[in-house]
Design an enzyme around this catalytic site. Structure first.
Site: not given
Ligand code: SAH
Ligand code: SF4
Length: 353
Positions: A90, A103, A110, A114, A117, A161-162, A193, A216-218, A292, A335
Site C-alpha cells: 500500500e 507515502c 515487516c 513493533c 504497528c 516495511g523497514e 523513516s 522512530s524513537l518512541h 492510530n 501511519c
Molecule cells: N519502518 C520504518 C518506517 C515505516 S513506519 C519506521 O519504523 O520508522 C512509519 C512510522 O509510523 C514510524 O514512526 C512508526 O513507528 C509509525 N507507526 C507505526 N504504527 C503506528 C500507529 N499505529 N499509529 C501511528 N504511528 C505508527
Molecule cells: Fe516495521 Fe516500522 Fe512497523 Fe516497526 S513501525 S514494525 S519497523 S514498519
C-alpha cells in the site's frame, strides 16, 4: 529475467547497439523508463516495434501496478499496488493546503514486529525491488497531477516495511527519483523513516545523503523501547545515540525523532524528561505522533491533557517540537495502519487449507 529498470544506461546502450539499432535509442528508452515512468514496452511510442520486441525478449518489468483506491473523507487516498507475484502493498496520497505528500512502502510486511504497528503484525514476505518502490512514486505522482495539476511536493518513505533492511533497492529508487535526467525531484523533499538501525545510519552518513532522515524513537528508556520495538535489543539507545552523532558530524544535518504518544506507557513528564536528556547530544527535531489504534492491539493514544503537558515540558526545554495529527484514519491509511486487510484474509485462507 532481469527488470529493465535495474540495468544502467551503458548496459542498455550496449544491448541496443548489439541488436543493430542506433545508440540514440538508449537515451529514448531511458527517458521512457526514468522520466515518464512507463511500466510496459507498448507505452514507448517512438521506439520501433522490432526493438521493443527484442527488449521484451531479454528484460522484464517487475512492476507495482495500481489495483485499488480508497478515499478518506479528508481527501487522503490509499492505493493498493499489486506486484508480479500477486502480493499487495500500500501507498498513500495525502493532500493538504500547503503540500501534497506521497507515502510509499519498501517491504511486503515487516520483520521487525513493533508491538504497536499493524504492518509489524503481518507475515513478512520480502523486500521490494527498486522498480516496485519507484512505481509507487510515479503512480502517486500521476494522481497528484490529475487532482491538483501539479506534481507531488513531498515524499515520505514511511509505508510498510523497514527501508534500511532493504538498503540497496531503496537507495536506488531514491537515486532514480532524484536523477536530473529522470524525475529530477529534490532530495530535500524526501524523508526516509527508520526504526533506528545503527550500522545503516552510519552507512547513510558515509554516503552523505541529501534527503532527510527520521528515526522512530518512541521512548528514551531502553526497557520501554525494548517492549515497543524489539529491534532496540540489538540497537540499544546508547548505540543509536552514537550513530546519530556520527550522522550529524558527517552530514551536518539534523535528524527528526518520531515519538508516538501512547497513553500511560511513554507519555508522562518523567518520559519527557528522559527524552529531553537523550536529545541533548545532537541537534534534532521531535515529531510527536498521535497513535492510530490498530484492531486487536492493546495500545491507546495519549489523552489531550497528557499530550499538552508533554509538549509544554519539551518546549520549556527549548526543544523543536511538532505535534502531528493523523490523516486517513477512516480508511486505515494512517501511519502504522497499512496492513492490507485483503491480503491478511488471503493468508488466513491459505493457513486454513
Ligand atoms: N519502518 C520504518 C518506517 C515505516 S513506519 C519506521 O519504523 O520508522 C512509519 C512510522 O509510523 C514510524 O514512526 C512508526 O513507528 C509509525 N507507526 C507505526 N504504527 C503506528 C500507529 N499505529 N499509529 C501511528 N504511528 C505508527
Ligand atoms: Fe516495521 Fe516500522 Fe512497523 Fe516497526 S513501525 S514494525 S519497523 S514498519
Amino acid at each position: 529475467m532481469q527488470d529493465i529498470r535495474e540495468i544502467d544506461r551503458k548496459e542498455l546502450e550496449a544491448f541496443i547497439v548489439s541488436t543493430g539499432e542506433k545508440a540514440f535509442r538508449a537515451k529514448q528508452v531511458h527517458e521512457w523508463l526514468r522520466k515518464k515512468g512507463v511500466r510496459t514496452y507498448s507505452a514507448m511510442a517512438n521506439i520501433p516495434a522490432t526493438l521493443r520486441a527484442k527488449l521484451e525478449d531479454t528484460y522484464s518489468f517487475h512492476t507495482a501496478d495500481k489495483e485499488f483506491q480508497s478515499e478518506s473523507s479528508d481527501g487522503t487516498c490509499k492505493i493498493a499496488f499489486k506486484l508480479n507475484d500477486k502480493d499487495i502493498i500500500e501507498g498513500v496520497y495525502i493532500p493538504s493546503l500547503e503540500r501534497t505528500t506521497a507515502c510509499i512502502s519498501t517491504q511486503v510486511g515487516c520483520p521487525l514486529g513493533c508491538t504497536f504497528c499493524a504492518t509489524g503484525q503481518m507475515r513478512y514476505r520480502r523486500n521490494l525491488t527498486s522498480g516496485e518502490i519507484f512505481d509507487q512514486f510515479t503512480q502517486l505522482n500521476e494522481l497528484s497531477e490529475m487532482l491538483t495539476k501539479s506534481r507531488l511536493s513531498n515524499l515520505v518513505i514511511m509505508g510498510m516495511g523497514e527501508p534500511l533492511l532493504n538498503y540497496e533497492h531503496t537507495m536506488r529508487a531514491i537515486e532514480w527519483i532524484t536523477d536530473p535526467s529522470g524525475m529530477d525531484y529534490s532530495p530535500s523533499r524526501i524523508t526516509l523513516s527508520t526504526s533506528g538501525l545503527n550500522n545503516e545510519i552510519r552507512q547513510l552518513a558515509d554516503a552523505n545523503i541529501k534527503f532527510n532522515l527520521a528515526i522512530s524513537l518512541h521512548s528514551a528508556d531502553d526497557k520501554i523501547r525494548n517492549h515497543l520495538m524489539p529491534v532496540n535489543k540489538s540497537n540499544p539507545l546508547s548505540e543509536l545515540s552514537a550513530a546519530v552523532k556520527y550522522f550529524h558530524d558527517k552530514t551536518g544535518a539534523r535528524v527528526t525523532f518520531e515519538y508516538l504518544l501512547l497513553c500511560n506507557l511513554n507519555d508522562s513528564i518523567e518520559d519527557a524528561k528522559k527524552l529531553a536528556i537523550y536529545c541533548k547530544s545532537f541537534p534534532c527535531k521531535i515529531n510527536l505522533i498521535e497513535y492510530n489504534t490498530v484492531e486487536g492491539l492493546p495500545f491507546k493514544p495519549s489523552t489531550p491533557e497528557r499530550t499538552k503537558a508533554f509538549v509544554e515540558f519539551l518546549e520549556s526545554r527549548n526543544m523543536v517540537v511538532n505535534l502531528r495529527r493523523s490523516r486517513g484514519k477512516d480508511i486505515d491509511a494512517a501511519c502504522g495502519q497499512l496492513a492490507n486487510k485483503r491480503q491478511q484474509k488471503d493468508i488466513s485462507l491459505e493457513t486454513q487449507d
